[in-house]
Design a protein around this motif. Structure first.
Motif, PDB file in Angstrom:
ATOM      1  N   TRP A 256      19.741 150.965  26.373  1.00 48.38           N
ATOM      2  CA  TRP A 256      19.924 152.405  26.214  1.00 48.38           C
ATOM      3  C   TRP A 256      18.606 153.151  26.161  1.00 48.38           C
ATOM      4  O   TRP A 256      18.473 154.172  25.477  1.00 48.38           O
ATOM      5  CB  TRP A 256      20.764 152.685  24.964  1.00 48.38           C
ATOM      6  N   PRO A 264      25.847 155.212  28.100  1.00 50.79           N
ATOM      7  CA  PRO A 264      25.839 155.343  26.639  1.00 50.79           C
ATOM      8  C   PRO A 264      27.244 155.137  26.090  1.00 50.79           C
ATOM      9  O   PRO A 264      28.236 155.153  26.834  1.00 50.79           O
ATOM     10  CB  PRO A 264      25.349 156.773  26.424  1.00 50.79           C
ATOM     11  N   ILE A 265      27.302 154.954  24.771  1.00 47.30           N
ATOM     12  CA  ILE A 265      28.608 154.848  24.118  1.00 47.30           C
ATOM     13  C   ILE A 265      29.187 156.255  23.993  1.00 47.30           C
ATOM     14  O   ILE A 265      28.617 157.119  23.326  1.00 47.30           O
ATOM     15  CB  ILE A 265      28.482 154.176  22.738  1.00 47.30           C
ATOM     16  N   ARG A 266      30.324 156.464  24.638  1.00 50.37           N
ATOM     17  CA  ARG A 266      30.972 157.781  24.638  1.00 50.37           C
ATOM     18  C   ARG A 266      32.194 157.683  23.703  1.00 50.37           C
ATOM     19  O   ARG A 266      33.216 157.088  24.072  1.00 50.37           O
ATOM     20  CB  ARG A 266      31.378 158.150  26.062  1.00 50.37           C
ATOM     21  N   ASP A 267      32.054 158.231  22.513  1.00 50.51           N
ATOM     22  CA  ASP A 267      33.034 157.973  21.453  1.00 50.51           C
ATOM     23  C   ASP A 267      33.886 159.174  21.076  1.00 50.51           C
ATOM     24  O   ASP A 267      34.500 159.188  20.001  1.00 50.51           O
ATOM     25  CB  ASP A 267      32.332 157.425  20.215  1.00 50.51           C
ATOM     26  N   VAL A 279      33.126 148.996  25.496  1.00 50.55           N
ATOM     27  CA  VAL A 279      31.806 148.534  25.036  1.00 50.55           C
ATOM     28  C   VAL A 279      31.964 147.476  23.948  1.00 50.55           C
ATOM     29  O   VAL A 279      31.304 146.429  23.974  1.00 50.55           O
ATOM     30  CB  VAL A 279      30.971 149.722  24.526  1.00 50.55           C
ATOM     31  N   TRP A 315      18.064 155.024  21.982  1.00 48.18           N
ATOM     32  CA  TRP A 315      18.384 153.684  21.501  1.00 48.18           C
ATOM     33  C   TRP A 315      19.154 153.740  20.174  1.00 48.18           C
ATOM     34  O   TRP A 315      20.222 153.141  20.029  1.00 48.18           O
ATOM     35  CB  TRP A 315      17.099 152.868  21.309  1.00 48.18           C
ATOM     36  N   LYS A 317      20.749 156.088  18.505  1.00 51.07           N
ATOM     37  CA  LYS A 317      22.072 156.727  18.461  1.00 51.07           C
ATOM     38  C   LYS A 317      23.139 155.761  18.969  1.00 51.07           C
ATOM     39  O   LYS A 317      24.232 155.667  18.381  1.00 51.07           O
ATOM     40  CB  LYS A 317      22.065 158.013  19.283  1.00 51.07           C
ATOM     41  N   ASN A 318      22.842 155.034  20.004  1.00 52.70           N
ATOM     42  CA  ASN A 318      23.821 154.082  20.544  1.00 52.70           C
ATOM     43  C   ASN A 318      23.925 152.818  19.696  1.00 52.70           C
ATOM     44  O   ASN A 318      25.018 152.255  19.554  1.00 52.70           O
ATOM     45  CB  ASN A 318      23.457 153.739  21.989  1.00 52.70           C
ATOM     46  N   LYS A 321      26.121 153.529  16.722  1.00 52.66           N
ATOM     47  CA  LYS A 321      27.537 153.513  17.117  1.00 52.66           C
ATOM     48  C   LYS A 321      28.023 152.092  17.362  1.00 52.66           C
ATOM     49  O   LYS A 321      29.140 151.724  16.962  1.00 52.66           O
ATOM     50  CB  LYS A 321      27.731 154.353  18.370  1.00 52.66           C
ATOM     51  N   LEU A 322      27.209 151.286  18.012  1.00 50.71           N
ATOM     52  CA  LEU A 322      27.603 149.907  18.303  1.00 50.71           C
ATOM     53  C   LEU A 322      27.895 149.144  17.013  1.00 50.71           C
ATOM     54  O   LEU A 322      28.919 148.452  16.897  1.00 50.71           O
ATOM     55  CB  LEU A 322      26.498 149.197  19.092  1.00 50.71           C
TER      56      LEU A 322
END
Length: 945
Positions: A256, A264-267, A279, A315, A317-318, A321-322
């Protein structure tokens, strides 16, 4: 030219009044509050689950495609988008936004630059991050050094510079606990040994042979205990070692950075492209696959890569979330727990598992050569840029002799004397940068190689002021000192133009040595006297054509005999007259045709990294050599010309036990559109049975066997390149009766492709890039040699029975690494000049080497002693040695330095080390005992009278 002045000069020594652990550094800062750094700062794991340790990091090359300066500032982004200062700015900002986040940083050379430019408030903020373990330093050296082409003394120095800065700046929390060599192209056993002795708890790297990795994955043996010395008593050189799962990159699909293409992680579930489930599912799959090739319920993932985190927000922010979404799956039965972590926290969990030692396999060999595919052996860089490799090696000698020893000898006068202000920092940092795995390795772009050389040259200039000031103080003469830096090509304006001049020879070794001094002059009649006015045997050497084919010393003590074939002019035999040994010895020069990518088996080309000949066939440069011979009381020479671009001088000095071969290669012709890998090969009558031996970074020796790896079954796909190994200072072949040792003057690659032979690669000129990132062919030229680089070097040969050969090749290799310093003054020395000085009352024992004498602080001196023999080397020298250290003749007194303590080491399958006791007894005489291959470090405080 005239020679010989075999001058013996003793090295300075001093009384030691306090002993610290090997490579330990003093702690200068104590945090006001109890820090929670290191192992105390690790996030909690979940027992019974698979714990995934995410390690945010950046890998910042200290020069490669851009120079060090360009990388730091972010200049020349047309070459590569990279700016280290912005990485550190961005990471610190993002760490402050979430206390759970972690980051590791490696290259102290960059961090030091960034730190100096920060405000006091920002420095306090960073100290808090370090104290809390949110920013953690790993490795800690000035750079991440190469492991194949570096000498251990230079590696120790560059680690010391980096670690000292971290210690002085951050105290105990700045101390790295893990060695981190994620990018070097193969791994040396001596590096692991040094890391273990420095107190590191573990060692992680990313590159190993593709066949070895495949086998280790299948057997779940990607983590091990590396027993990195056969001489040091375990666990002194034992080091837990882990192989990272993805090199040093993130798993596929989870990058990322601003330079990455992964989504990116789109949540937001209201958006059409919501992808959290996809993901998370992919990550769970990756984690389960990875745990299948490791042994514990802990796995590590490197989340970063080259020059990443310039925009750290992307980096973190993702990653936030991960972690959140993966861990939420635990309520539905998932057994995977994800956390921010560091290599040391990961290592701590392996240690807490309290597994018995057999759980992790033992490794005793090294990780050379490295191949990433069947025809892609990274063995070319063992020789790439041979001129830079030589410049780095003699710069190391210059640093130890001029910058370090002379600065201690001269005291404050050396730094500010009659010849101006000098400093050692410039040379120390230039040498430290040169150890980088894209520096002395020769795997950088040409403009970057030029920058490394420029930095070393600046260091030389600063150090010459130091030595001029010191010699003026010691000798009582303020006559200007002249430094002839081109003696290797017989250029020295002073000696060529002056009818009278003085030569000062300084021996940096702590024992007497004989050294033949060769100087360019205009004339044939010279009288040479020593410091007492006694005549020294010398002669002017001119070319004399003759047909004498047998050469041996004509002095009273003849040790060697060399014969040449009268038909070819080539070497034919070598004899040791002392031991009554004679071996057939044929030597010549050859070249391999470098692959251009059109091979039927592979499209891989030879380049800066990779050595890939088109076939195993060598092309002989000439079957005969035109020769001239010179014989006199000092030296006997056979000068050989093999072609317009290859020549050699074979020398045998009076009373010498070694044969010198001075080779000159270049410009390598490429008019036939063929890249060439130039070698010299020694074919002998020695029955070596496919085995030869090489040193590891100039210290311990490892056995090499053709088409064989000690810990795994090799499928050999490149019969030449796959049998090449790094030769840092020496290599040899032997049988029960004879051992032929070759000592090199720089790091080079070599092998024993045929029984009884030893070949060494001298020069490389290539027409293609090997597609490993550097983006240009290794085709060196210069202003002086626009048609192609000309390289000159020396090989020293000795022949001895194997049982006593180590008595010769180890000290000989040290003499080549640390050569005498030669300076000149116009005219003869004034009558009141002090012509001789010795800093030692007696020489050190043969087994003991003076590794370092360096100014630490204005009144502190750092000193290292080492036992230079292995346990198996010699009945005479492979025994513990006790050194009785007495007051040196320096005008100084000594006081006890207090407040220092050795480091402790705690790692998987290793017991903690106990601190070394203080020496007791008469303060005027100290006894230090060294065991084979042991290095001991001391700090002493000098008080001038």
């Amino acid at each position: 030219m005239f020679s010989k002045m075999a001058t013996t000069v003793h090295t300075p020594f001093v009384l030691l009044l306090f002993q610290i652990g090997v490579f330990s550094l003093p702690v200068s800062q104590t945090p006001q509050e109890s820090p929670t750094c290191g192992y105390k700062s690790c996030h909690a794991i979940k027992p019974g689950m698979l714990n995934v340790h995410l390690v945010p990091h950046t890998h910042d090359d200290v020069g490669w495609l851009k120079t060090v300066d360009q990388y730091f500032y972010g200049a020349r982004n047309d070459i590569q988008h990279a700016g280290v200062q912005y990485i550190l700015d961005s990471v610190v900002d993002q760490l402050l936004k979430n206390p759970d986040r972690r980051f590791i940083y490696v290259e102290t050379a960059f961090f030091y630059r960034w730190w100096k430019r920060q405000s006091g408030d920002m420095q306090d903020t960073v100290k808090q991050l370090v104290d809390e373990g949110r920013l953690e330093f790993v490795n800690g050296g000035w750079c991440m050094s190469d492991e194949a082409t570096t000498h251990y003394s230079a590696v120790v120095d560059q680690m010391t510079i980096g670690l000292r800065f971290l210690n002085d700046t951050f105290g105990p929390c700045g101390r790295p606990r893990v060695a981190w060599h994620i990018d070097p192209f193969g791994h040396a056993r001596e590096h692991a040994s040094v890391f273990a002795q420095m107190g590191y708890d573990g060692f992680f790297f990313g590159r190993l042979d593709y066949q070895d990795r495949s086998r280790r994955k299948a057997s779940r043996e990607q983590e091990m205990v590396w027993r990195a010395s056969e001489s040091l008593v375990p666990p002194v050189a034992d080091l837990f070692t882990g192989i990272l799962p993805n090199g040093y990159n993130p798993p596929e699909g989870f990058c990322w950075d601003q330079l990455c293409d992964d989504p990116p992680i789109r949540d937001d579930p209201d958006l059409e492209d919501y992808n959290v489930e996809d993901v998370v599912s992919k990550f769970l799959t990756v984690a389960q696959e990875q745990v299948g090739v490791y042994k514990t319920n802990h796995i590590i993932m490197t989340m970063g890569s080259d020059f990443q985190y310039e925009n750290a927000n992307l980096w973190y922010k993702n990653l936030d979330k991960l972690i959140r979404y993966v861990n939420q799956k635990q309520v539905n039965g998932s057994n995977i727990h994800v956390l921010y972590s560091t290599p040391s926290c990961y290592l701590q969990e392996l240690h807490r598992a309290n597994l018995s030692c057999p759980y992790f396999p033992m490794r005793i060999d090294d990780f050379f050569p490295y191949a990433d595919a069947a025809h892609d052996f990274w063995t070319g860089y063992f020789t790439s840029r041979p001129a830079l490799k030589r410049y780095e090696r003699i710069s190391n000698s210059y640093l130890q002799v001029i910058c370090n020893q002379m600065e201690v000898l001269g005291g404050p006068t050396s730094r500010n004397g009659s010849f101006g202000v000098g400093n050692s920092d410039t040379m120390k940092k230039a040498m430290a940068v040169a150890q980088h795995h894209d520096a002395v390795s020769g795997t950088e772009k040409q403009h970057v190689a030029d920058d490394y050389a420029r930095r070393l040259a600046n260091g030389w200039t600063q150090c010459q002021v130091l030595v001029s000031n010191t010699l003026a103080a010691l000798s009582g003469s303020s006559a200007p000192r002249v430094y002839c830096e081109h003696l290797n090509i017989s250029v020295c304006p002073l000696t060529e133009s002056s009818s009278k001049f003085s030569v000062n020879v300084y021996n940096p070794l702590a024992r007497p040595v004989g050294w033949s001094v060769r100087l360019p002059v205009n004339g044939t009649a010279y009288a040479v006297t020593d410091s007492s006015g006694n005549a020294v045997d010398s002669t002017a050497v001119n070319a004399i054509g003759c047909t004498t084919w047998s050469v041996e010393t004509n002095q009273k003590h003849a040790f060697l005999k060399v014969t040449f074939d009268p038909e070819t002019g080539l070497l034919s035999s070598l004899s040791n007259l002392e031991t009554q040994q004679t071996v057939r010895l044929s030597q010549n020069f050859y070249w391999y045709n470098a692959s251009d990518g059109n091979n039927k088996d592979s499209k891989q080309m030879s380049g800066a990294y990779i050595f890939r000949p088109n076939s195993s066939t060598t092309f002989i440069i000439s079957k005969t050599a035109k020769i001239e011979t010179v014989q006199n009381s000092v030296v006997q020479e056979v000068r050989q010309w093999f072609s317009p671009w290859v020549s050699q001088v074979v020398r045998l000095y009076a009373d010498s036990r070694v044969l010198e071969l001075e080779w000159t290669v270049g410009p390598v012709p490429i008019g036939d559109n063929m890249g060439k890998e130039v070698i010299t090969r020694f074919d002998t009558s020695i029955n070596s049975s496919g085995i030869f031996y090489t040193d590891s970074n100039g210290r311990e020796v490892l056995q090499r066997r053709k088409d064989y790896r000690p810990t795994w079954t090799l499928t050999q796909t490149e019969p030449v390149a796959g049998n090449y190994y790094p030769i840092n200072s020496r290599a040899y072949i032997k049988d029960e009766k004879d051992q032929l040792t070759v000592v090199t003057d720089r790091s080079q690659g070599g092998g024993s492709i045929q029984d009884g032979s030893l070949e060494i690669m001298l020069h490389r000129r290539l027409l293609h890039d090997d597609v490993r990132g550097v983006g240009e062919p290794l085709n060196e030229a210069s202003d002086l040699y626009p048609e192609g680089l000309v390289v000159r070097g020396r090989l020293l040969l000795s022949l001895n029975p194997p049982a006593v050969a180590a008595n010769t090749h180890r000290p000989l290799a040290q003499e080549v690494v640390l050569q005498p310093l030669i300076t000149f003054t116009e005219g003869l020395l004034p009558p009141n000049t002090r012509p001789e000085f010795s800093g030692l009352q007696t020489a050190l024992p043969p087994a003991v080497h003076l590794l370092t004498v360096s100014q630490w602080d204005p009144d502190l001196v750092l000193l290292r002693l080492e036992h230079q023999y292995e346990a198996r080397d010699s009945k005479e020298h492979s025994q513990p040695v006790t050194v009785n250290l007495q007051v040196s003749p320096l005008p100084s007194t000594f006081i006890l330095l207090t407040g220092l303590s050795p480091s402790y080491r705690c790692a998987v399958c290793l017991s903690g080390e106990k601190p070394l006791p203080k020496t007791k007894g008469d303060p005027s005489v100290w006894e230090v005992t060294l065991k084979p291959m042991e290095i001991r470090t001391f700090l002493l405080r000098v008080r001038l009278r």
